[in-house]
Design a protein around this motif. Structure first.
Motif, mmCIF file in Angstrom:
data_model
loop_
_atom_site.group_PDB
_atom_site.id
_atom_site.type_symbol
_atom_site.label_atom_id
_atom_site.label_comp_id
_atom_site.label_asym_id
_atom_site.label_seq_id
_atom_site.Cartn_x
_atom_site.Cartn_y
_atom_site.Cartn_z
ATOM 1 N N ILE A 93 -7.436 -1.786 0.943
ATOM 2 C CA ILE A 93 -6.288 -1.910 1.848
ATOM 3 C C ILE A 93 -5.007 -2.204 1.054
ATOM 4 C CG2 ILE A 93 -5.272 -3.337 3.670
ATOM 5 C CD1 ILE A 93 -8.113 -3.648 4.805
ATOM 6 N N PHE A 94 -5.114 -3.070 0.039
ATOM 7 C CA PHE A 94 -3.961 -3.407 -0.792
ATOM 8 C C PHE A 94 -3.405 -2.160 -1.485
ATOM 9 C CE2 PHE A 94 -2.204 -4.595 -4.956
ATOM 10 C CZ PHE A 94 -1.178 -5.456 -4.559
ATOM 11 N N VAL A 95 -4.291 -1.351 -2.059
ATOM 12 C CA VAL A 95 -3.871 -0.133 -2.766
ATOM 13 C C VAL A 95 -3.218 0.853 -1.796
ATOM 14 C CG1 VAL A 95 -4.688 1.904 -4.018
ATOM 15 C CG2 VAL A 95 -5.577 -0.360 -4.604
ATOM 16 N N GLN A 96 -3.839 1.046 -0.627
ATOM 17 C CA GLN A 96 -3.270 1.978 0.346
ATOM 18 C C GLN A 96 -1.919 1.492 0.864
ATOM 19 O OE1 GLN A 96 -6.144 2.999 3.469
ATOM 20 N NE2 GLN A 96 -6.477 4.890 2.352
ATOM 21 N N THR A 97 -1.769 0.165 0.999
ATOM 22 C CA THR A 97 -0.494 -0.405 1.437
ATOM 23 C C THR A 97 0.584 -0.171 0.395
ATOM 24 O OG1 THR A 97 -1.643 -2.126 2.719
ATOM 25 C CG2 THR A 97 0.674 -2.518 2.179
ATOM 26 N N LYS A 98 0.244 -0.392 -0.867
ATOM 27 C CA LYS A 98 1.199 -0.179 -1.958
ATOM 28 C C LYS A 98 1.651 1.272 -2.030
ATOM 29 C CE LYS A 98 1.970 -4.118 -4.013
ATOM 30 N NZ LYS A 98 3.367 -4.644 -4.155
ATOM 31 N N ARG A 99 0.752 2.182 -1.687
ATOM 32 C CA ARG A 99 1.072 3.613 -1.717
ATOM 33 C C ARG A 99 1.800 4.069 -0.453
ATOM 34 N NH1 ARG A 99 -4.720 6.070 -3.931
ATOM 35 N NH2 ARG A 99 -4.508 5.363 -6.107
ATOM 36 N N GLY A 100 1.973 3.164 0.500
ATOM 37 C CA GLY A 100 2.642 3.506 1.741
ATOM 38 C C GLY A 100 1.783 4.292 2.697
ATOM 39 N N GLN A 101 0.468 4.259 2.492
ATOM 40 C CA GLN A 101 -0.462 5.021 3.333
ATOM 41 C C GLN A 101 -1.020 4.202 4.492
ATOM 42 O OE1 GLN A 101 -3.320 6.051 0.301
ATOM 43 N NE2 GLN A 101 -2.225 7.907 -0.296
ATOM 44 N N LEU A 102 -0.678 2.917 4.518
ATOM 45 C CA LEU A 102 -1.290 2.026 5.503
ATOM 46 C C LEU A 102 -0.315 0.916 5.867
ATOM 47 C CD1 LEU A 102 -4.209 1.809 6.768
ATOM 48 C CD2 LEU A 102 -4.630 0.019 5.090
ATOM 49 N N ASP A 103 -0.277 0.583 7.146
ATOM 50 C CA ASP A 103 0.490 -0.573 7.617
ATOM 51 C C ASP A 103 -0.505 -1.694 7.892
ATOM 52 O OD1 ASP A 103 1.903 -2.533 8.979
ATOM 53 O OD2 ASP A 103 3.148 -1.087 10.058
ATOM 54 N N PRO A 104 -0.578 -2.711 7.008
ATOM 55 C CA PRO A 104 -1.608 -3.749 7.159
ATOM 56 C C PRO A 104 -1.489 -4.543 8.453
ATOM 57 C CG PRO A 104 0.037 -4.408 5.539
ATOM 58 C CD PRO A 104 0.302 -2.966 5.866
ATOM 59 N N PHE A 105 -0.282 -4.701 8.975
ATOM 60 C CA PHE A 105 -0.104 -5.473 10.203
ATOM 61 C C PHE A 105 -0.677 -4.745 11.412
ATOM 62 C CE2 PHE A 105 3.352 -6.831 7.351
ATOM 63 C CZ PHE A 105 3.028 -8.184 7.266
ATOM 64 N N LYS A 106 -0.512 -3.432 11.449
ATOM 65 C CA LYS A 106 -1.099 -2.650 12.538
ATOM 66 C C LYS A 106 -2.622 -2.643 12.433
ATOM 67 C CE LYS A 106 2.823 0.417 13.390
ATOM 68 N NZ LYS A 106 3.316 1.815 13.404
ATOM 69 N N VAL A 107 -3.119 -2.577 11.192
ATOM 70 C CA VAL A 107 -4.571 -2.624 10.980
ATOM 71 C C VAL A 107 -5.134 -3.955 11.454
ATOM 72 C CG1 VAL A 107 -6.393 -2.677 9.239
ATOM 73 C CG2 VAL A 107 -4.589 -0.970 9.090
ATOM 74 N N MET A 108 -4.425 -5.046 11.120
ATOM 75 C CA MET A 108 -4.882 -6.374 11.533
ATOM 76 C C MET A 108 -4.922 -6.499 13.044
ATOM 77 S SD MET A 108 -3.397 -9.252 8.899
ATOM 78 C CE MET A 108 -1.702 -8.709 8.905
ATOM 79 N N GLU A 109 -3.944 -5.900 13.729
ATOM 80 C CA GLU A 109 -3.902 -5.998 15.186
ATOM 81 C C GLU A 109 -5.096 -5.292 15.831
ATOM 82 O OE1 GLU A 109 -1.002 -5.138 19.032
ATOM 83 O OE2 GLU A 109 -0.464 -4.323 17.072
ATOM 84 N N VAL A 110 -5.348 -4.046 15.413
ATOM 85 C CA VAL A 110 -6.467 -3.312 16.015
ATOM 86 C C VAL A 110 -7.795 -3.949 15.619
ATOM 87 C CG1 VAL A 110 -6.557 -1.622 14.143
ATOM 88 C CG2 VAL A 110 -7.512 -1.036 16.357
ATOM 89 N N PHE A 111 -7.901 -4.438 14.387
ATOM 90 C CA PHE A 111 -9.134 -5.094 13.956
ATOM 91 C C PHE A 111 -9.349 -6.390 14.726
ATOM 92 C CE2 PHE A 111 -11.437 -8.092 11.196
ATOM 93 C CZ PHE A 111 -12.614 -7.385 11.037
ATOM 94 N N PHE A 112 -8.277 -7.118 14.954
ATOM 95 C CA PHE A 112 -8.325 -8.387 15.677
ATOM 96 C C PHE A 112 -8.990 -8.214 17.044
ATOM 97 C CE2 PHE A 112 -5.688 -11.099 18.645
ATOM 98 C CZ PHE A 112 -6.387 -12.276 18.425
ATOM 99 N N TYR A 113 -8.486 -7.292 17.834
ATOM 100 C CA TYR A 113 -9.032 -7.089 19.176
ATOM 101 C C TYR A 113 -10.418 -6.436 19.140
ATOM 102 C CZ TYR A 113 -4.458 -8.290 21.094
ATOM 103 O OH TYR A 113 -3.308 -8.953 21.429
ATOM 104 N N THR A 114 -10.597 -5.510 18.222
ATOM 105 C CA THR A 114 -11.875 -4.797 18.146
ATOM 106 C C THR A 114 -12.993 -5.702 17.664
ATOM 107 O OG1 THR A 114 -10.716 -2.713 17.671
ATOM 108 C CG2 THR A 114 -13.064 -2.811 17.153
ATOM 109 N N PHE A 115 -12.726 -6.513 16.635
ATOM 110 C CA PHE A 115 -13.761 -7.350 16.039
ATOM 111 C C PHE A 115 -14.368 -8.313 17.056
ATOM 112 C CE2 PHE A 115 -14.922 -11.441 14.148
ATOM 113 C CZ PHE A 115 -15.929 -11.057 13.299
ATOM 114 N N PHE A 116 -13.527 -9.030 17.781
ATOM 115 C CA PHE A 116 -14.053 -10.051 18.688
ATOM 116 C C PHE A 116 -14.769 -9.445 19.890
ATOM 117 C CE2 PHE A 116 -10.951 -12.641 16.369
ATOM 118 C CZ PHE A 116 -11.761 -13.712 16.043
ATOM 119 N N SER A 117 -14.230 -8.371 20.424
ATOM 120 C CA SER A 117 -14.920 -7.732 21.558
ATOM 121 C C SER A 117 -16.222 -7.077 21.102
ATOM 122 C CB SER A 117 -14.002 -6.697 22.221
ATOM 123 O OG SER A 117 -13.435 -5.833 21.266
#
Length: 216
Positions: A93-117
């Motif tokens: 995730i760190f590498v993809q974020t550095k390359r501009g291929q990933l928004d970690p905050f959006k990933v955290m949001e979807v993971f947050f709701y998905t993980f607990f449910s």
């Protein structure tokens, strides 16, 4: 028999995350296209995580891998492989974020709701399908956290709600790990220090969020 158990576990995992994606889709206030995109991104990361667990298994059981590579398939994933996979996916995730291929905050949001449910559905299936009563009291904890998420998601930004919910979850799991023979996350036995690290990380996130609110 072992193969059947593995297939059942995989089926429960898939059903759980499908339910998690549905939960995120209906609870998120993002546009439909954006929600679908974030689900696609998380699905890709979950596949990568599974691959990293297999890599972790190979590293942990290197001696067996060189003697009989196929035998690795029969060895169940353990906590060491899980920890290695977590490190690998964070680097990923760190590498993809550095390359501009990933928004970690959006990933955290979807993971947050998905993980607990998904966790709630998985533990519920363990209780009803496999009659695994060890899901108590983890299942009630997940139910309370999900209820809180549903009640507060419209009143509080996800990046403020997330550290609170995750901190409560990690502290609850930490107490379970101290007072019970073992504590699991999706069938993987996790040590107490892992939950403590997550709790500390969430405290840092909460402090950073508070500073950002004060500045603004």
């Amino acid at each position: 028999m072992a193969a059947t158990a593995v297939m059942e576990s995989i089926a429960m995992m898939i059903m759980s995350f499908l339910a998690g994606f549905i939960f995120f889709y209906f609870i998120s206030s993002q546009e439909k296209t954006e929600k679908k995109n974030q689900i696609s991104v998380l699905t890709s990361l979950l596949i990568d995580f599974v691959i990293y667990i297999w890599v972790g298994k190979i590293i942990v059981h290197m001696d067996i891998f060189f003697k009989d590579p196929i035998a690795i398939l029969a060895i169940p994933g353990n906590s060491q492989a899980f920890y290695l996979a977590v490190v690998f996916i964070l680097i990923h995730i760190f590498v993809q974020t550095k390359r501009g291929q990933l928004d970690p905050f959006k990933v955290m949001e979807v993971f947050f709701y998905t993980f607990f449910s998904a966790s709630f559905v998985y533990e519920f299936l363990q209780l009803t399908w496999n009659e695994d009563t060890y899901s108590w009291p983890y299942l009630p904890l997940l139910f309370v956290l999900l209820s809180g998420m549903v009640a507060l998601h419209d009143r509080m930004p996800s990046m403020r709600l997330m550290p609170i919910i995750v901190f409560i979850w990690s502290m609850g799991q930490l107490l379970f790990a101290i007072n019970r023979p073992f504590t699991t996350v999706f069938g993987y036995s996790i040590d107490w220090w892992f939950f403590l690290l997550i709790a500390i990380a969430m405290l840092f996130v909460a402090v950073i969020n508070r500073r950002e609110r004060v500045k603004s």
